[in-house]
Design an enzyme around this catalytic site. Structure first.
Site, PDB file in Angstrom:
ATOM      1  N   GLY A   1       0.823  -1.123   0.016  1.00 54.15           N
ATOM      2  CA  GLY A   1      -0.099   0.057  -0.078  1.00 54.15           C
ATOM      3  C   GLY A   1       0.803   1.284   0.000  1.00 54.15           C
TER       4      GLY A   1
ATOM      5  N   GLY B   1       2.695   3.598   1.434  1.00 58.06           N
ATOM      6  CA  GLY B   1       3.226   3.913   2.971  1.00 58.06           C
ATOM      7  C   GLY B   1       3.739   5.397   2.922  1.00 58.06           C
TER       8      GLY B   1
ATOM      9  N   LYS C   1       3.962  12.267  -3.062  1.00 55.25           N
ATOM     10  CA  LYS C   1       4.837  11.072  -2.487  1.00 55.25           C
ATOM     11  C   LYS C   1       6.005  11.722  -1.591  1.00 55.25           C
ATOM     12  CE  LYS C   1       7.676   7.653  -4.796  1.00 55.25           C
ATOM     13  NZ  LYS C   1       8.227   7.163  -5.974  1.00 55.25           N
TER      14      LYS C   1
ATOM     15  N   ASP D   1       9.079   5.931   7.307  1.00 55.51           N
ATOM     16  CA  ASP D   1       8.627   7.156   7.911  1.00 55.51           C
ATOM     17  C   ASP D   1       7.754   8.000   7.237  1.00 55.51           C
ATOM     18  OD1 ASP D   1      10.528   7.817   5.750  1.00 55.51           O
ATOM     19  OD2 ASP D   1      11.903   8.706   7.068  1.00 55.51           O
ATOM     20  N   GLY D   2       7.296   7.393   6.180  1.00 50.89           N
ATOM     21  CA  GLY D   2       6.367   8.250   5.226  1.00 50.89           C
ATOM     22  C   GLY D   2       7.028   9.336   4.383  1.00 50.89           C
TER      23      GLY D   2
ATOM     24  N   ARG E   1      -1.779  -0.952  -9.853  1.00 55.65           N
ATOM     25  CA  ARG E   1      -0.861  -1.939 -10.009  1.00 55.65           C
ATOM     26  C   ARG E   1      -1.230  -3.461 -10.052  1.00 55.65           C
ATOM     27  NH1 ARG E   1       3.147   1.401  -6.869  1.00 55.65           N
ATOM     28  NH2 ARG E   1       2.011   3.328  -6.325  1.00 55.65           N
TER      29      ARG E   1
ATOM     30  N   ASP F   1       4.112  -4.764  -7.435  1.00 51.83           N
ATOM     31  CA  ASP F   1       3.647  -3.711  -6.886  1.00 51.83           C
ATOM     32  C   ASP F   1       3.958  -2.227  -7.533  1.00 51.83           C
ATOM     33  OD1 ASP F   1       5.831  -4.673  -5.341  1.00 51.83           O
ATOM     34  OD2 ASP F   1       5.907  -2.665  -4.242  1.00 51.83           O
ATOM     35  N   ASN F   2       5.132  -2.488  -8.648  1.00 58.36           N
ATOM     36  CA  ASN F   2       5.611  -1.372  -9.158  1.00 58.36           C
ATOM     37  C   ASN F   2       5.436  -1.700 -10.806  1.00 58.36           C
ATOM     38  OD1 ASN F   2       6.659  -0.290  -6.930  1.00 58.36           O
ATOM     39  ND2 ASN F   2       8.667  -1.061  -7.242  1.00 58.36           N
TER      40      ASN F   2
ATOM     41  N   ASP G   1       7.102   4.292 -10.407  1.00 59.33           N
ATOM     42  CA  ASP G   1       8.238   4.107  -8.962  1.00 59.33           C
ATOM     43  C   ASP G   1       9.726   4.035  -9.686  1.00 59.33           C
ATOM     44  OD1 ASP G   1       6.085   4.392  -7.689  1.00 59.33           O
ATOM     45  OD2 ASP G   1       6.350   2.208  -6.331  1.00 59.33           O
TER      46      ASP G   1
HETATM   47  P1  AMP Z   1       9.011   0.966  -3.288  1.00 61.42           P
HETATM   48  O1  AMP Z   1      10.132   0.051  -3.269  1.00 61.42           O
HETATM   49  O2  AMP Z   1       9.212   2.444  -3.346  1.00 61.42           O
HETATM   50  O3  AMP Z   1       8.284   0.579  -4.278  1.00 61.42           O
HETATM   51  O4  AMP Z   1       8.046   0.690  -1.984  1.00 61.42           O
HETATM   52  C1  AMP Z   1       7.614  -0.466  -1.468  1.00 61.42           C
HETATM   53  C2  AMP Z   1       6.900  -0.291  -0.359  1.00 61.42           C
HETATM   54  O5  AMP Z   1       7.332   0.247   0.757  1.00 61.42           O
HETATM   55  C3  AMP Z   1       5.536   0.701  -0.634  1.00 61.42           C
HETATM   56  O6  AMP Z   1       4.480   0.150  -0.101  1.00 61.42           O
HETATM   57  C4  AMP Z   1       5.943   1.888  -0.167  1.00 61.42           C
HETATM   58  O7  AMP Z   1       4.835   2.559   0.031  1.00 61.42           O
HETATM   59  C5  AMP Z   1       6.654   1.690   1.006  1.00 61.42           C
HETATM   60  N1  AMP Z   1       7.630   2.562   1.415  1.00 61.42           N
HETATM   61  C6  AMP Z   1       8.774   2.822   0.721  1.00 61.42           C
HETATM   62  N2  AMP Z   1       9.520   3.777   1.395  1.00 61.42           N
HETATM   63  C7  AMP Z   1       8.675   4.011   2.392  1.00 61.42           C
HETATM   64  C8  AMP Z   1       8.920   5.141   3.559  1.00 61.42           C
HETATM   65  N3  AMP Z   1       9.921   5.884   3.514  1.00 61.42           N
HETATM   66  N4  AMP Z   1       7.859   5.068   4.368  1.00 61.42           N
HETATM   67  C9  AMP Z   1       6.881   4.481   4.352  1.00 61.42           C
HETATM   68  N5  AMP Z   1       6.770   3.486   3.639  1.00 61.42           N
HETATM   69  C10 AMP Z   1       7.508   3.063   2.711  1.00 61.42           C
HETATM   70 MG    MG Z   2       6.479   1.020  -5.051  1.00 59.42          MG
END
Ligand code: AMP
Ligand code: MG
Length: 494
Positions: A89, A91, A112, A124-125, A182, A251-252, A261
């Site tokens: 989801g 994040g 983002k 940390d979002g 996705r 998910d990407n 992504d």
């Molecule tokens: P990504 O590798 O960027 O495609 O992210 C994979 C998952 O990790 C997704 O659910 C993102 O929302 C979550 N995510 C990545 N970076 C962060 C972050 N800094 N804080 C919270 N969730 C994250």
């Molecule tokens: Mg992603």
């Protein structure tokens, strides 16, 4: 604040509540504008001056909301490096809403790096400035190169530090997508055996992206077929410009067929099919040449989620899904070979054309030739050998290796005939002079993160707006890295 209206019409927010979590972005302490994409703003019917205004910056940083926003974080799951994660989801992203662009297409506006959500797990979002600039540059470059992609509408810094291996400046990217749905969104509901949700999601996607599927006898099979088509041509386009996504988890992998992504993505300099940049891809799962088989695998995952709704008879569904998924390799090959012929300036078709391309690539790999420059400079060569041949020859360790191939290429061009200057022009329109070379992107990131200097970002961004046109004043941006400039690993920066 007098919240402006964006003209949102939020179809995803009208889906059942368990498709997402409703929440607002987390405010930041001191937002400052990095960039607004004026062209894109206008395409979206938004006023760039409003986006640059204090009210606009409040919105782009998550400190304020447009009055008609319905902010939410989307739920999805995913196979990450082949391993199943039932809940990922958004994040660190929040969908503000959807607007109709000037062409009437629905587009998501998403922040983002906008703070924690119920999907953040241990994160940390937040997003770091460097990766935000990378996504901005590379996604906009992809658009200019003609590859379907999410876009960057704006970037702001937050005035807050984000802690990774060290403290780094935080930033928020405003991302625009045809949708953020996705393969992993389908997998989220399939894993929960929530067939109603799957059907609602599939209907939503058909309405939004593939309305023609509605007319088919089996709309959900037609949907699968349409996603396969879109992904086959997308991954072919990546391969034809030397792009490596780096994290092709389900998910990407976008249902609309846009590149989405931008994490540790990178363009190849020296050609090698096994090239990997991502620091987390130890096995080379997402290496350059693996991207088509991986897209196939991801789409097989999508097919599996659709089995319960393709046909009432499960066995029939399975059979149809299998037949459909089996078409991916040939669809990919067709798209790739068409593009490869254009790169070589071929306008007719001969049985050995595929071999001509693979032999060139094999020679380039053996001879450590730069992928982008070989094709770009080849575009300038005449059908007869001449002094300008040296511009290509010098890219090969042993120039004679190129000569042998060039003789075959020239014989092929002669058989097809046609106007040579038109052929050169056409080749130059598919073989870019400028790509976001990794060492340049790295230079931008270092200047911004370490010195607060955004000048290199603005300059590289400007150069990449016209990747197929010679820009004599920016010739240095064409050249590959010197040995000491080579970037060997890229990081997600999450
Ligand atoms: P990504 O590798 O960027 O495609 O992210 C994979 C998952 O990790 C997704 O659910 C993102 O929302 C979550 N995510 C990545 N970076 C962060 C972050 N800094 N804080 C919270 N969730 C994250
Ligand atoms: Mg992603």
């Amino acid at each position: 604040m007098n919240a402006p209206l964006f003209g949102f019409d939020n179809s995803y927010a009208r889906l059942p509540e368990h498709f997402f979590a409703r929440l607002s972005p987390t405010p930041v302490s001191k937002p400052e504008l990095v960039q607004v994409n004026d062209d894109l703003a206008l395409q979206l019917g938004l006023d760039p001056a409003l986006l640059r205004s204090p009210e606009g910056i409040e919105i782009l940083s998550g400190n304020g909301l447009p009055a008609d926003a319905e902010p939410l974080a989307m739920a999805y799951a995913g196979f990450q490096f082949g391993g199943w994660t039932p809940q990922l989801g958004d994040g660190r992203a929040i969908l503000l809403g959807e607007i109709a662009d000037q062409a009437g297409c629905r587009r998501d506006i998403q922040l983002k790096g906008s703070g924690r959500t119920p999907f953040s797990r241990n994160g940390d979002g937040r997003a770091v400035l460097g990766p935000v600039l990378r996504e901005y540059l590379v996604s906009e470059a992809m658009h200019a190169l003609g590859v379907p992609t999410t876009r960057a509408l704006a970037a702001v810094t937050t005035g807050e530090e984000v802690f990774r291996e060290r403290a780094l400046p935080g930033a928020v990217l405003t991302r625009v997508a045809s949708s953020h749905i996705r393969v992993g969104t389908f997998q989220f509901f399939a894993a929960r055996q929530d067939i109603d949700a799957l059907r609602q999601l599939a209907d939503h996607v058909i309405d939004r992206h593939y309305s023609i599927a509605r007319e088919s006898e089996r709309p959900y099979l037609a949907l699968l077929e349409a996603v396969i088509d879109a992904q086959a041509s997308l991954v072919a386009a990546w391969k034809l410009i030397g792009f490596i996504h780096g994290v092709m988890n389900t998910d990407n992998s976008s249902i609309s067929g846009e590149t989405i992504d931008y994490g540790p993505c990178a363009f190849m300099d020296t050609y090698h099919p096994g090239t990997v940049f991502s620091s987390i891809d130890q096995q080379g799962r997402y290496a350059y040449a693996n991207q088509a088989p991986i897209a196939h695998w991801n789409l097989a995952g999508l097919a599996q989620t659709l089995i319960p709704i393709i046909d009432a008879d499960n066995k029939k569904s399975l059979e149809l899904a299998q037949q459909t998924i089996d078409t991916f390799p040939s669809k990919f090959e067709r798209a790739y070979n068409e593009g490869a012929s254009k790169k070589l300036g071929l306008e007719t078709s001969e049985t050995d054309d595929v071999l001509l391309m693979t032999d060139l690539l094999d020679t380039m790999a053996d001879q450590h030739a730069d992928f982008t420059l070989v094709f770009r400079r080849l575009s300038g060569l005449d059908v007869e050998p001449g002094p300008e041949d040296d511009t290509v020859r010098e890219l090969f360790d042993d120039p004679a290796a190129f000569d042998a191939w060039a003789r075959r290429w020239r014989a092929r061009l002669k058989r097809q005939g046609g106007d040579p200057s038109l052929r050169r022009e056409r080749m130059a329109s598919v073989n870019p002079a400028y790509i976001p070379r990794n060492h340049r992107v790295e230079e931008v990131i270092r200047a911004a993160e370490d010195h607060g200097d955004l000048a290199p970002f603005y300059q590289l961004h400007e150069v990449l707006r016209n990747p197929y046109h010679e820009q004599p004043e920016h010739i240095a941006f064409q050249t590959p890295p010197r040995p000491e400039e080579v970037v060997r690993a890229t990081f997600c920066g999450t």
